[in-house]
Scaffold this motif. Structure first.
Motif, PDB file in Angstrom:
ATOM      1  N   LEU A 198       8.404  -0.376   7.708  1.00 61.97           N
ATOM      2  CA  LEU A 198       7.729  -1.633   7.385  1.00 61.97           C
ATOM      3  C   LEU A 198       8.718  -2.685   6.887  1.00 61.97           C
ATOM      4  O   LEU A 198       8.582  -3.869   7.203  1.00 61.97           O
ATOM      5  N   GLU A 199       9.709  -2.261   6.126  1.00 59.25           N
ATOM      6  CA  GLU A 199      10.732  -3.203   5.662  1.00 59.25           C
ATOM      7  C   GLU A 199      11.520  -3.774   6.842  1.00 59.25           C
ATOM      8  O   GLU A 199      11.843  -4.963   6.863  1.00 59.25           O
ATOM      9  N   LYS A 200      11.810  -2.941   7.843  1.00 58.95           N
ATOM     10  CA  LYS A 200      12.499  -3.423   9.045  1.00 58.95           C
ATOM     11  C   LYS A 200      11.618  -4.411   9.814  1.00 58.95           C
ATOM     12  O   LYS A 200      12.105  -5.431  10.307  1.00 58.95           O
ATOM     13  N   GLN A 201      10.325  -4.086   9.903  1.00 60.06           N
ATOM     14  CA  GLN A 201       9.398  -5.000  10.584  1.00 60.06           C
ATOM     15  C   GLN A 201       9.355  -6.347   9.867  1.00 60.06           C
ATOM     16  O   GLN A 201       9.355  -7.397  10.502  1.00 60.06           O
ATOM     17  N   ASN A 215       2.500   1.734  -3.374  1.00 60.40           N
ATOM     18  CA  ASN A 215       1.533   2.289  -4.336  1.00 60.40           C
ATOM     19  C   ASN A 215       1.327   3.782  -4.105  1.00 60.40           C
ATOM     20  O   ASN A 215       1.212   4.556  -5.058  1.00 60.40           O
ATOM     21  N   GLN A 216       1.262   4.185  -2.837  1.00 65.82           N
ATOM     22  CA  GLN A 216       1.104   5.607  -2.526  1.00 65.82           C
ATOM     23  C   GLN A 216       2.324   6.402  -2.986  1.00 65.82           C
ATOM     24  O   GLN A 216       2.181   7.515  -3.507  1.00 65.82           O
ATOM     25  N   ILE A 217       3.497   5.839  -2.823  1.00 63.15           N
ATOM     26  CA  ILE A 217       4.718   6.509  -3.286  1.00 63.15           C
ATOM     27  C   ILE A 217       4.666   6.694  -4.796  1.00 63.15           C
ATOM     28  O   ILE A 217       4.971   7.773  -5.306  1.00 63.15           O
ATOM     29  N   ARG A 218       4.277   5.630  -5.506  1.00 62.28           N
ATOM     30  CA  ARG A 218       4.171   5.731  -6.975  1.00 62.28           C
ATOM     31  C   ARG A 218       3.174   6.817  -7.376  1.00 62.28           C
ATOM     32  O   ARG A 218       3.412   7.590  -8.308  1.00 62.28           O
ATOM     33  N   GLY A 219       2.053   6.901  -6.673  1.00 58.83           N
ATOM     34  CA  GLY A 219       1.050   7.928  -6.964  1.00 58.83           C
ATOM     35  C   GLY A 219       1.583   9.327  -6.731  1.00 58.83           C
ATOM     36  O   GLY A 219       1.377  10.236  -7.554  1.00 58.83           O
ATOM     37  N   LYS A 220       2.293   9.514  -5.622  1.00 57.26           N
ATOM     38  CA  LYS A 220       2.862  10.837  -5.316  1.00 57.26           C
ATOM     39  C   LYS A 220       3.985  11.191  -6.286  1.00 57.26           C
ATOM     40  O   LYS A 220       4.154  12.360  -6.644  1.00 57.26           O
ATOM     41  N   GLU A 221       4.746  10.193  -6.722  1.00 56.16           N
ATOM     42  CA  GLU A 221       5.792  10.444  -7.728  1.00 56.16           C
ATOM     43  C   GLU A 221       5.155  10.924  -9.033  1.00 56.16           C
ATOM     44  O   GLU A 221       5.669  11.833  -9.688  1.00 56.16           O
ATOM     45  N   ALA A 222       4.022  10.326  -9.401  1.00 58.61           N
ATOM     46  CA  ALA A 222       3.307  10.748 -10.612  1.00 58.61           C
ATOM     47  C   ALA A 222       2.776  12.173 -10.448  1.00 58.61           C
ATOM     48  O   ALA A 222       2.871  12.988 -11.380  1.00 58.61           O
ATOM     49  N   GLN A 239       0.832  -1.200   0.000  1.00 55.89           N
ATOM     50  CA  GLN A 239       0.000   0.000   0.000  1.00 55.89           C
ATOM     51  C   GLN A 239       0.872   1.257   0.000  1.00 55.89           C
ATOM     52  O   GLN A 239       0.623   2.195  -0.764  1.00 55.89           O
ATOM     53  N   VAL A 240       1.900   1.282   0.828  1.00 54.78           N
ATOM     54  CA  VAL A 240       2.800   2.433   0.893  1.00 54.78           C
ATOM     55  C   VAL A 240       3.544   2.593  -0.436  1.00 54.78           C
ATOM     56  O   VAL A 240       3.705   3.711  -0.935  1.00 54.78           O
ATOM     57  N   THR A 273       8.619  11.857   1.170  1.00 53.83           N
ATOM     58  CA  THR A 273       9.578  11.705   2.266  1.00 53.83           C
ATOM     59  C   THR A 273       8.943  10.948   3.430  1.00 53.83           C
ATOM     60  O   THR A 273       9.548  10.023   3.988  1.00 53.83           O
ATOM     61  N   SER A 274       7.729  11.327   3.783  1.00 55.78           N
ATOM     62  CA  SER A 274       7.023  10.657   4.876  1.00 55.78           C
ATOM     63  C   SER A 274       6.741   9.191   4.537  1.00 55.78           C
ATOM     64  O   SER A 274       6.928   8.299   5.377  1.00 55.78           O
ATOM     65  N   LEU A 275       6.309   8.947   3.307  1.00 54.63           N
ATOM     66  CA  LEU A 275       6.008   7.571   2.887  1.00 54.63           C
ATOM     67  C   LEU A 275       7.277   6.721   2.832  1.00 54.63           C
ATOM     68  O   LEU A 275       7.238   5.528   3.153  1.00 54.63           O
ATOM     69  N   GLN A 276       8.394   7.320   2.444  1.00 55.70           N
ATOM     70  CA  GLN A 276       9.664   6.579   2.428  1.00 55.70           C
ATOM     71  C   GLN A 276      10.039   6.136   3.845  1.00 55.70           C
ATOM     72  O   GLN A 276      10.522   5.023   4.044  1.00 55.70           O
ATOM     73  N   THR A 277       9.790   7.013   4.814  1.00 61.74           N
ATOM     74  CA  THR A 277      10.062   6.671   6.214  1.00 61.74           C
ATOM     75  C   THR A 277       9.182   5.490   6.645  1.00 61.74           C
ATOM     76  O   THR A 277       9.665   4.550   7.282  1.00 61.74           O
ATOM     77  N   SER A 278       7.905   5.543   6.265  1.00 63.21           N
ATOM     78  CA  SER A 278       6.990   4.436   6.574  1.00 63.21           C
ATOM     79  C   SER A 278       7.434   3.153   5.895  1.00 63.21           C
ATOM     80  O   SER A 278       7.397   2.068   6.493  1.00 63.21           O
TER      81      SER A 278
END
Length: 129
Positions: free
Chosen positions: A98-101, A29-36, A26-27, A89-94
Motif C-alpha cells: 500500500l505504501e508503494k501504491q 491499526n490491524q498491525i497494532r492490534g496483533k502486536e498487542a 486500517q492495516v 508478517t502478512s500485514l507488513q507485506t500488505s
C-alpha cells in the motif's frame, strides 16, 4: 490539455489516494492490534513458565474460569504468539504494498502537475467554488 481531462485525471488520482490511505490506516491499526495480542501472549507465557507444573491454572471463558492443565494454557499461548507473528508478517507485506501504491499515486499527481503548471491554480479555483 482541457480542464475536463485534467479534472478527471486529478479526481481519479485523488480518489485512489483517499482509498489507499484508508486501507493503509486500517492495516496499521490491524498491525497494532496483533502486536498487542503478541505482547499479551508473550507476557502470559512468561508468567505460566514460572509456575510449577502441578499448579492449578484457570482459563477465562467469557465470565467464567475453567480449570485447565498448565500445559494446555502454555500451548494455547504459544499458538497465539505464532499466529500473531504470522499475521504481523502478512500485514507488513500488505502495508509495504500500500505504501508503494501511495508513492506511485503521489508520483502520478506530481507528473500531472508538471504536464500542466496551471493545473494547481485551476484545481484551487474549482475547490473554492
Amino acid at each position: 490539455m482541457g480542464l475536463s481531462y485534467v479534472s478527471q485525471a486529478f479526481m481519479e488520482l485523488q480518489g485512489r489516494m483517499i482509498e489507499t490511505t484508508g486501507k493503509l490506516k486500517q492495516v496499521q491499526n490491524q498491525i497494532r492490534g496483533k502486536e498487542a495480542d503478541k505482547k499479551r501472549a508473550f507476557l502470559t507465557l512468561e508468567e505460566l513458565r514460572q509456575l510449577p507444573e502441578d499448579t492449578n491454572t484457570y482459563k477465562s471463558i467469557g465470565m467464567r474460569f475453567v480449570l485447565e492443565p498448565k500445559s494446555i494454557l502454555v500451548n494455547e499461548q504459544e499458538q497465539k504468539l505464532k499466529d500473531s507473528e504470522t499475521a504481523i508478517t502478512s500485514l507488513q507485506t500488505s502495508k509495504e504494498y500500500l505504501e508503494k501504491q501511495l508513492a506511485e499515486i503521489e508520483n502520478n499527481l506530481r507528473e500531472l502537475f508538471e504536464q500542466d503548471p496551471g493545473l494547481a491554480h485551476q484545481i484551487m479555483s474549482m475547490s473554492v467554488m
